[in-house]
Design a protein around this motif. Structure first.
Motif, PDB file in Angstrom:
ATOM      1  N   UNK A 170       0.837  -1.213   0.000  1.00 34.47           N
ATOM      2  CA  UNK A 170       0.000   0.000   0.000  1.00 34.47           C
ATOM      3  C   UNK A 170       0.866   1.254   0.000  1.00 34.47           C
ATOM      4  N   UNK A 171       1.936   1.225   0.795  1.00 34.64           N
ATOM      5  CA  UNK A 171       2.822   2.388   0.885  1.00 34.64           C
ATOM      6  C   UNK A 171       3.525   2.661  -0.448  1.00 34.64           C
ATOM      7  N   UNK A 172       3.817   1.598  -1.173  1.00 31.87           N
ATOM      8  CA  UNK A 172       4.525   1.733  -2.451  1.00 31.87           C
ATOM      9  C   UNK A 172       3.569   1.873  -3.635  1.00 31.87           C
ATOM     10  N   UNK A 173       2.269   1.723  -3.379  1.00 26.16           N
ATOM     11  CA  UNK A 173       1.301   1.791  -4.464  1.00 26.16           C
ATOM     12  C   UNK A 173       1.339   0.573  -5.373  1.00 26.16           C
ATOM     13  N   UNK A 174       1.743  -0.565  -4.818  1.00 22.13           N
ATOM     14  CA  UNK A 174       1.837  -1.790  -5.608  1.00 22.13           C
ATOM     15  C   UNK A 174       0.534  -2.578  -5.541  1.00 22.13           C
ATOM     16  N   UNK A 175       0.247  -3.309  -6.588  1.00 22.39           N
ATOM     17  CA  UNK A 175      -0.923  -4.185  -6.629  1.00 22.39           C
ATOM     18  C   UNK A 175      -0.470  -5.555  -7.117  1.00 22.39           C
ATOM     19  N   UNK A 233      -3.374 -12.291  -5.287  1.00 21.71           N
ATOM     20  CA  UNK A 233      -3.408 -12.854  -3.936  1.00 21.71           C
ATOM     21  C   UNK A 233      -2.309 -13.898  -3.723  1.00 21.71           C
ATOM     22  N   UNK A 234      -2.156 -14.803  -4.677  1.00 17.31           N
ATOM     23  CA  UNK A 234      -1.169 -15.875  -4.495  1.00 17.31           C
ATOM     24  C   UNK A 234       0.265 -15.356  -4.514  1.00 17.31           C
ATOM     25  N   UNK A 235       0.492 -14.210  -5.138  1.00 20.80           N
ATOM     26  CA  UNK A 235       1.859 -13.696  -5.218  1.00 20.80           C
ATOM     27  C   UNK A 235       2.397 -13.322  -3.844  1.00 20.80           C
ATOM     28  N   UNK A 236       1.531 -12.848  -2.962  1.00 23.07           N
ATOM     29  CA  UNK A 236       1.969 -12.573  -1.588  1.00 23.07           C
ATOM     30  C   UNK A 236       2.391 -13.873  -0.902  1.00 23.07           C
ATOM     31  N   UNK A 237       1.621 -14.937  -1.133  1.00 21.90           N
ATOM     32  CA  UNK A 237       1.944 -16.215  -0.506  1.00 21.90           C
ATOM     33  C   UNK A 237       3.166 -16.868  -1.154  1.00 21.90           C
ATOM     34  N   UNK A 254      -8.371  -5.350   8.043  1.00 21.54           N
ATOM     35  CA  UNK A 254      -7.382  -4.264   7.972  1.00 21.54           C
ATOM     36  C   UNK A 254      -7.836  -3.172   7.012  1.00 21.54           C
ATOM     37  N   UNK A 255      -8.573  -3.565   5.970  1.00 22.07           N
ATOM     38  CA  UNK A 255      -9.146  -2.558   5.073  1.00 22.07           C
ATOM     39  C   UNK A 255     -10.200  -1.749   5.812  1.00 22.07           C
ATOM     40  N   UNK A 297      -5.016  -0.862   2.075  1.00 22.62           N
ATOM     41  CA  UNK A 297      -5.806  -0.487   0.913  1.00 22.62           C
ATOM     42  C   UNK A 297      -6.249  -1.755   0.189  1.00 22.62           C
ATOM     43  N   UNK A 298      -7.540  -1.896  -0.032  1.00 28.18           N
ATOM     44  CA  UNK A 298      -8.063  -3.095  -0.695  1.00 28.18           C
ATOM     45  C   UNK A 298      -7.457  -3.292  -2.076  1.00 28.18           C
ATOM     46  N   UNK A 299      -6.987  -2.213  -2.683  1.00 26.86           N
ATOM     47  CA  UNK A 299      -6.471  -2.316  -4.050  1.00 26.86           C
ATOM     48  C   UNK A 299      -5.124  -3.026  -4.146  1.00 26.86           C
ATOM     49  N   UNK A 300      -4.458  -3.289  -3.022  1.00 22.92           N
ATOM     50  CA  UNK A 300      -3.170  -3.992  -3.111  1.00 22.92           C
ATOM     51  C   UNK A 300      -3.361  -5.439  -3.535  1.00 22.92           C
TER      52      UNK A 300
END
Length: 340
Positions: free
Chosen positions: A136-141, A144-148, A196-197, A203-206
């Motif tokens: 969110x701080x970096x404005x990245x999106x 879902x699986x990429x975080x995992x 958290x949103x 930010x939900x957009x992440x």
């Protein structure tokens, strides 16, 4: 080749016959250069399907996945919190009071096993929530699986409790398999993310949406088709629901919505204990999918009406034997076919 020989000798009729035929067709498909896409519903990660699924990924028998958000996170839980799980083999005889005691012990029961709240959910939360906030701080999106994927490949081995060789998420992340996670909001970490949103902490957009998953999957499917060299992409489905319904639609959507050519699914198998009934999409026979242009009359189709926790490891074990020694596998298959 004990499992393959067992299947060839014993699986003659009914669901056993379907299991054998689906296994042999799967092997012929990948041996010819075809790709296989898996859809995994249910609680297969908690049931430790990774014991055979992870080696199958490493052996190149699986080339893409659609999984529920629960299966995605629960593969990670088995890696970092395996010792905290508790089994309840007599769960069928539990009272409401028994399950209340499990809740009070901070366990979450999944049929005959249970996920430890603190060792699994809260431990992983400490890693992944900062990842969302940093995005969110970096404005990245990201998907879902990429975080995992990033999490499972960067946590230290000192936090492992389960065998990493049996973690399908780790195997998929290392292979960079294409994954879709439709409806990930319906998972524990989907709920945690939503909280958290709601609190304004994220930010939900992440997290990219399901629509973006499908838009991206158009390209992933075409890449798999191209790499199959004309043999096509097969579809192997465990259970029903969105994990299977979402990705199988990619073929008619490319054809009718994008108005572009698309290779049809080249194989279909579903393991399900859902009975065929009026309006039961999970229990619908494959022929119904022909009318939606998801399958064709020429697609090899198999329905195995059984428990996937029993059937899938048998199929995968036999396929791993085929991959390890294809010449001997083909000899055994040819001999069995000749015998009838």
């Amino acid at each position: 080749m004990k499992m393959l020989e067992f299947v060839l000798k014993n699986y003659k009729n009914f669901n056993a016959r379907a299991t054998k035929d689906a296994t042999l067709a799967y092997w012929r498909h990948v041996e010819a250069g075809g790709k296989m896409f898996w859809a995994v519903a249910g609680a297969m990660s908690s049931a430790q399907l990774g014991i055979t699924l992870a080696p199958a990924i490493r052996a190149g028998l699986i080339h893409g996945l659609s999984v529920t958000g629960a299966n995605l996170e629960e593969s990670l839980f088995r890696l970092v919190a395996h010792h905290g799980y508790k089994d309840f083999p007599e769960y069928r005889y539990f009272s409401k009071e028994d399950d209340t005691r499990i809740l009070d012990d901070r366990m979450r029961r999944v049929t005959d096993t249970s996920i430890p709240e603190d060792e699994a959910f809260r431990a992983v939360e400490k890693f992944i929530v900062p990842m969302w906030k940093e995005a969110a701080a970096k404005g990245e999106r990201r998907f879902w699986h990429e975080y995992f994927y990033d999490l499972v490949t960067t946590i230290g081995e000192d936090v492992y409790q389960g065998d990493p060789e049996e973690c399908w998420l780790l195997a998929a992340a290392r292979a960079r398999l294409p994954i879709v996670v439709p409806g990930y909001e319906d998972s524990t970490f989907g709920n945690i993310f939503a909280s958290h949103v709601k609190l304004g902490e994220c930010d939900a957009r992440v997290a990219k949406s399901g629509i973006e998953y499908m838009a991206d999957f158009y390209d992933r499917y075409r890449e798999l088709s191209a790499s199959a060299g004309g043999a096509g992409v097969g579809f192997f489905q465990i259970g029903g629901g969105i994990a299977g319904d979402f990705p199988i639609c990619v073929v008619p959507s490319i054809k009718y919505d994008l108005e572009e050519p698309a290779e049809p699914w080249a194989y279909f198998c579903q393991i399900s204990d859902s009975t065929t009934s009026y309006g039961s999409y999970s229990g619908a026979t494959p022929n119904e999918k022909i009318t939606w242009d998801k399958l064709t009359a020429e697609t090899p189709m198999f329905v195995i009406e059984s428990d996937a926790t029993i059937v899938a490891p048998i199929i995968l074990s036999a396929l791993l034997e085929c991959r390890e020694n294809p010449a001997e596998a083909n000899r055994l298959i040819a001999a069995s076919t000749a015998q009838g």
